[in-house]
Scaffold this motif. Structure first.
Motif, PDB file in Angstrom:
ATOM      1  N   ILE A 258      75.572  25.879 139.723  1.00  0.00           N
ATOM      2  CA  ILE A 258      76.125  25.425 138.642  1.00  0.00           C
ATOM      3  C   ILE A 258      76.161  25.886 137.612  1.00  0.00           C
ATOM      4  N   HIS A 259      77.070  25.821 137.241  1.00  0.00           N
ATOM      5  CA  HIS A 259      77.505  27.054 135.577  1.00  0.00           C
ATOM      6  C   HIS A 259      78.228  26.531 134.314  1.00  0.00           C
ATOM      7  N   LYS A 260      78.644  26.237 133.475  1.00  0.00           N
ATOM      8  CA  LYS A 260      79.797  26.468 132.047  1.00  0.00           C
ATOM      9  C   LYS A 260      80.640  27.695 133.208  1.00  0.00           C
ATOM     10  N   THR A 261      82.160  27.164 132.992  1.00  0.00           N
ATOM     11  CA  THR A 261      83.452  28.003 133.371  1.00  0.00           C
ATOM     12  C   THR A 261      83.105  29.134 132.193  1.00  0.00           C
ATOM     13  N   GLY A 262      83.324  30.338 132.857  1.00  0.00           N
ATOM     14  CA  GLY A 262      83.206  31.271 132.472  1.00  0.00           C
ATOM     15  C   GLY A 262      81.804  31.623 132.240  1.00  0.00           C
ATOM     16  N   LEU A 263      80.890  31.819 132.359  1.00  0.00           N
ATOM     17  CA  LEU A 263      79.717  32.125 132.135  1.00  0.00           C
ATOM     18  C   LEU A 263      79.685  32.055 133.928  1.00  0.00           C
ATOM     19  N   LEU A 264      79.215  32.794 134.389  1.00  0.00           N
ATOM     20  CA  LEU A 264      79.301  33.860 135.861  1.00  0.00           C
ATOM     21  C   LEU A 264      77.126  33.835 135.531  1.00  0.00           C
ATOM     22  N   PRO A 265      76.711  33.246 137.122  1.00  0.00           N
ATOM     23  CA  PRO A 265      75.171  33.008 136.575  1.00  0.00           C
ATOM     24  C   PRO A 265      75.139  34.836 137.434  1.00  0.00           C
ATOM     25  N   ASN A 266      73.607  34.830 137.393  1.00  0.00           N
ATOM     26  CA  ASN A 266      72.772  36.165 138.099  1.00  0.00           C
ATOM     27  C   ASN A 266      72.930  36.706 138.662  1.00  0.00           C
ATOM     28  N   PRO A 267      72.824  37.192 139.329  1.00  0.00           N
ATOM     29  CA  PRO A 267      72.775  37.818 140.848  1.00  0.00           C
ATOM     30  C   PRO A 267      71.582  36.875 141.375  1.00  0.00           C
ATOM     31  N   ILE A 268      70.269  37.021 140.731  1.00  0.00           N
ATOM     32  CA  ILE A 268      68.767  36.557 142.134  1.00  0.00           C
ATOM     33  C   ILE A 268      69.122  35.351 140.554  1.00  0.00           C
ATOM     34  N   VAL A 269      69.030  34.023 141.039  1.00  0.00           N
ATOM     35  CA  VAL A 269      69.198  33.205 141.072  1.00  0.00           C
ATOM     36  C   VAL A 269      68.183  31.978 140.884  1.00  0.00           C
TER      37      VAL A 269
END
Length: 368
Positions: A258-269
């Motif tokens: 789950i993340h804010k719109t436009g802020l993509l998560p890192n590939p390793i979560v």
């Protein structure tokens, strides 16, 4: 893009209590036959532990359960059963079972004041099975245990948790006592257990599998080994087997970030303790991603998903597979809105296929 997200699991030996579970004792000379008639998987003699599910007549889930072997005060073999005892639309499990007893020689009592439910994982001593998979054209996926020892174990008051690789072992411990694993495992809270099963992609209990609403296959119970499509009659069999033979699996429960719109998560979560908490059962909607010069008239995406359990910025969600595929192709974004509270605002989600999830290239067709 979400196809390439990976969660960083907790691999140190850990033991933690499992929240929200109650325990029933079931004994008597007819108990295996009795349970075999109402559980969605085989229960046979000699008694053996396993994971399974109670369904209603319409094929919807009532309770996901673990069966353990044990013995009573007279040293006679019995079953112990752990389940989510929080209130729901379903009848209480003990009243449901007593309704089916009729003239069967079965004794049922609540022993929740005698036992706590714990889980242990991450130890090198916990053996993992090399899973073989059977996949039907309907999308049903089953682990194939043929030729292997009983996968759920054979020790009293203990079950190997084969719902997914890495889930470890489930234990019944006398109320107030500690598992012997605490001598060489890190003792953690029930929140850590919940986070572990989210990362592993394992739904459990009423928050993830709402009673009287959820269907067992959409809730991954086929993959987790809780359904048997070849056994005889049981409550809820008709619709479940019809889906297996002639239906189509349109939804699955998957881990999400789950993340804010436009802020993509890192590939390793990794979990984020600073993340706000989100209400469960939130509707997940889809939005088409279109370039400015795309003037095609396209229909709105069908239906919605649901956010289920979540913790520290990750969660489990029931998603439509057609929308999952479209998101992977960059055609849709998935998200939800929260009104009020610390998590107020618009949020996006990125789904993740667990590393252990079977791929079509890895499974054999099994049409019977």
């Amino acid at each position: 893009m979400s196809r390439f997200l990976r969660f960083l699991p907790r691999n140190i030996p850990t033991v933690a209590p499992v929240p929200h579970r109650a325990v029933l004792s079931l004994g008597g000379s007819d108990v295996s036959e009795f349970l075999n008639g109402i559980l969605a998987s085989h229960v046979t003699e000699p008694k053996a532990p396993r994971y399974s599910v109670f369904l209603n007549a319409q094929g919807r889930v009532l309770y996901d359960v673990f069966l353990y072997t044990s013995s009573d005060s007279a040293s006679k073999p019995i079953y112990l059963l752990d389940y989510d005892a929080r209130s729901s639309d379903a009848p209480s499990l003990i009243s449901l079972l007593k309704r089916y007893v009729l003239r069967s020689k079965v004794k049922i009592r609540d022993v929740s004041e005698e036992y706590d439910v714990w889980a242990s994982w991450g130890s090198p001593a916990i053996s993992e099975l090399t899973r073989q998979w059977s996949w039907t054209h309907s999308g049903v996926i089953q682990p194939n245990w043929e030729g292997l020892e009983w996968p759920w174990g054979n020790t009293n008051e203990s079950v190997w948790d084969r719902r997914a690789p890495g889930m470890g072992k489930r234990l019944l411990v006398k109320k107030g006592a500690l598992p012997q694993e605490t001598s060489d495992h890190e003792r953690a809270s029930s929140d850590v257990y919940t986070l572990h099963r989210i990362i592993t992609g394992v739904p459990e209990g009423l928050e993830d599998i709402p009673a009287m609403q959820a269907f067992p296959i959409e809730s991954n119970m086929d993959i987790m080994g809780g359904l048997d499509f070849r056994k005889g009659c049981y409550v809820g069999q008709e619709l479940t087997v019809r889906t297996y033979h002639t239906g189509s699996v349109r939804k699955r429960i998957l881990p999400v970030v789950i993340h804010k719109t436009g802020l993509l998560p890192n590939p390793i979560v990794t979990p984020s303790p600073e993340a706000p908490s989100y209400p469960s059962n939130l509707a997940i909607s889809s939005t088409r991603i279109r370039s400015p010069d795309d003037t095609r008239s396209l229909p709105r995406p069908r239906g919605t998903g649901k956010l289920l359990t979540s913790s520290q910025g990750i969660g489990l969600a029931l998603l439509r597979l057609e929308q999952v595929e479209a998101a992977e192709q960059g055609e849709l974004s998935l998200g939800f809105n929260v009104e009020g509270g610390p998590s107020e605002g618009a949020w996006e989600i990125q789904h993740c296929w667990p590393d252990w999830w079977p791929r079509r290239s890895e499974v054999a067709s099994s049409e019977h």
